[in-house]
Design a protein around this motif. Structure first.
Motif, mmCIF file in Angstrom:
data_model
loop_
_atom_site.group_PDB
_atom_site.id
_atom_site.type_symbol
_atom_site.label_atom_id
_atom_site.label_comp_id
_atom_site.label_asym_id
_atom_site.label_seq_id
_atom_site.Cartn_x
_atom_site.Cartn_y
_atom_site.Cartn_z
ATOM 1 N N ASP A 1 0.864 -1.148 0.034
ATOM 2 C CA ASP A 1 0.190 -0.005 -0.055
ATOM 3 C C ASP A 1 0.647 1.280 -0.076
ATOM 4 O OD1 ASP A 1 -2.332 -1.381 -0.056
ATOM 5 O OD2 ASP A 1 -2.387 -1.371 2.198
ATOM 6 N N ARG A 2 1.932 1.120 0.910
ATOM 7 C CA ARG A 2 2.883 2.497 1.003
ATOM 8 C C ARG A 2 3.483 2.572 -0.368
ATOM 9 N NH1 ARG A 2 3.050 0.787 6.353
ATOM 10 N NH2 ARG A 2 4.832 -0.811 5.888
ATOM 11 N N THR B 1 2.356 1.545 -3.392
ATOM 12 C CA THR B 1 1.533 1.987 -4.494
ATOM 13 C C THR B 1 1.170 3.751 -4.106
ATOM 14 O OG1 THR B 1 0.559 -0.085 -4.460
ATOM 15 C CG2 THR B 1 -0.880 1.684 -5.203
ATOM 16 N N ALA B 2 0.979 3.962 -2.923
ATOM 17 C CA ALA B 2 0.852 5.436 -2.520
ATOM 18 C C ALA B 2 2.086 6.356 -3.050
ATOM 19 C CB ALA B 2 0.690 5.399 -1.300
ATOM 20 N N THR C 1 4.301 5.563 -5.345
ATOM 21 C CA THR C 1 4.331 5.635 -6.912
ATOM 22 C C THR C 1 3.224 6.654 -7.602
ATOM 23 O OG1 THR C 1 5.105 3.304 -6.774
ATOM 24 C CG2 THR C 1 4.036 4.112 -8.928
ATOM 25 N N GLU C 2 2.140 6.380 -6.856
ATOM 26 C CA GLU C 2 1.092 7.195 -7.369
ATOM 27 C C GLU C 2 1.243 8.940 -7.067
ATOM 28 O OE1 GLU C 2 -2.539 8.941 -9.276
ATOM 29 O OE2 GLU C 2 -1.501 6.732 -9.423
ATOM 30 N N ALA C 3 1.821 9.228 -5.958
ATOM 31 C CA ALA C 3 2.515 10.441 -5.743
ATOM 32 C C ALA C 3 3.414 10.963 -6.532
ATOM 33 C CB ALA C 3 2.831 10.736 -4.034
ATOM 34 N N HIS C 4 4.543 10.281 -6.917
ATOM 35 C CA HIS C 4 5.279 10.542 -7.934
ATOM 36 C C HIS C 4 4.938 10.695 -9.373
ATOM 37 C CE1 HIS C 4 9.344 10.519 -9.737
ATOM 38 N NE2 HIS C 4 8.916 9.614 -10.621
ATOM 39 N N HIS C 5 3.971 9.927 -9.738
ATOM 40 C CA HIS C 5 3.224 9.985 -10.805
ATOM 41 C C HIS C 5 2.415 11.478 -11.041
ATOM 42 C CE1 HIS C 5 1.302 8.689 -14.700
ATOM 43 N NE2 HIS C 5 0.069 8.952 -14.192
ATOM 44 N N GLN C 6 1.686 11.707 -10.005
ATOM 45 C CA GLN C 6 0.999 12.911 -9.950
ATOM 46 C C GLN C 6 2.071 14.094 -9.931
ATOM 47 O OE1 GLN C 6 -2.265 13.437 -10.440
ATOM 48 N NE2 GLN C 6 -2.243 11.119 -10.463
ATOM 49 N N GLU C 7 3.099 14.202 -9.263
ATOM 50 C CA GLU C 7 4.078 15.020 -9.374
ATOM 51 C C GLU C 7 4.738 15.385 -10.677
ATOM 52 O OE1 GLU C 7 7.022 14.401 -6.205
ATOM 53 O OE2 GLU C 7 5.503 14.246 -4.681
ATOM 54 N N SER C 8 5.084 14.266 -11.357
ATOM 55 C CA SER C 8 5.709 14.411 -12.747
ATOM 56 C C SER C 8 4.817 15.147 -13.624
ATOM 57 C CB SER C 8 5.965 12.802 -13.077
ATOM 58 O OG SER C 8 6.939 12.350 -12.348
#
Length: 69
Positions: A6-7, A9-10, A12-19
């Motif tokens: 879960d951590r 995934t979270a 990875t998602e945060a990094h994707h959104q920042e990018s």
């Protein structure tokens, strides 16, 4: 309680959104009149069609070719 997956995934998602946000900001900024690689003027038509252009077409294509390898 979140587990390691879960951590991860979270994060990875945060990094994707920042990018995505960084790319969006860059695309909204005005480009430059001269290519940031070769220094030659970027043609007005290219700047009109792509206001965020920072490189002339030949330099952009060369950069994309190198990245594709």
């Amino acid at each position: 309680m979140p587990d390691d997956m879960d951590r991860a995934t979270a994060l990875t998602e945060a990094h994707h959104q920042e990018s995505l946000a960084a790319v969006t900001r860059r695309l909204r900024q005005p480009g430059t009149p001269d290519c940031e690689i070769c220094g030659e003027p970027i043609p007005a038509r290219r700047r009109q069609e792509m206001p965020s252009a920072r490189r002339c077409r030949p330099c952009q294509e060369a950069m994309e070719t190198r990245r594709a390898r």
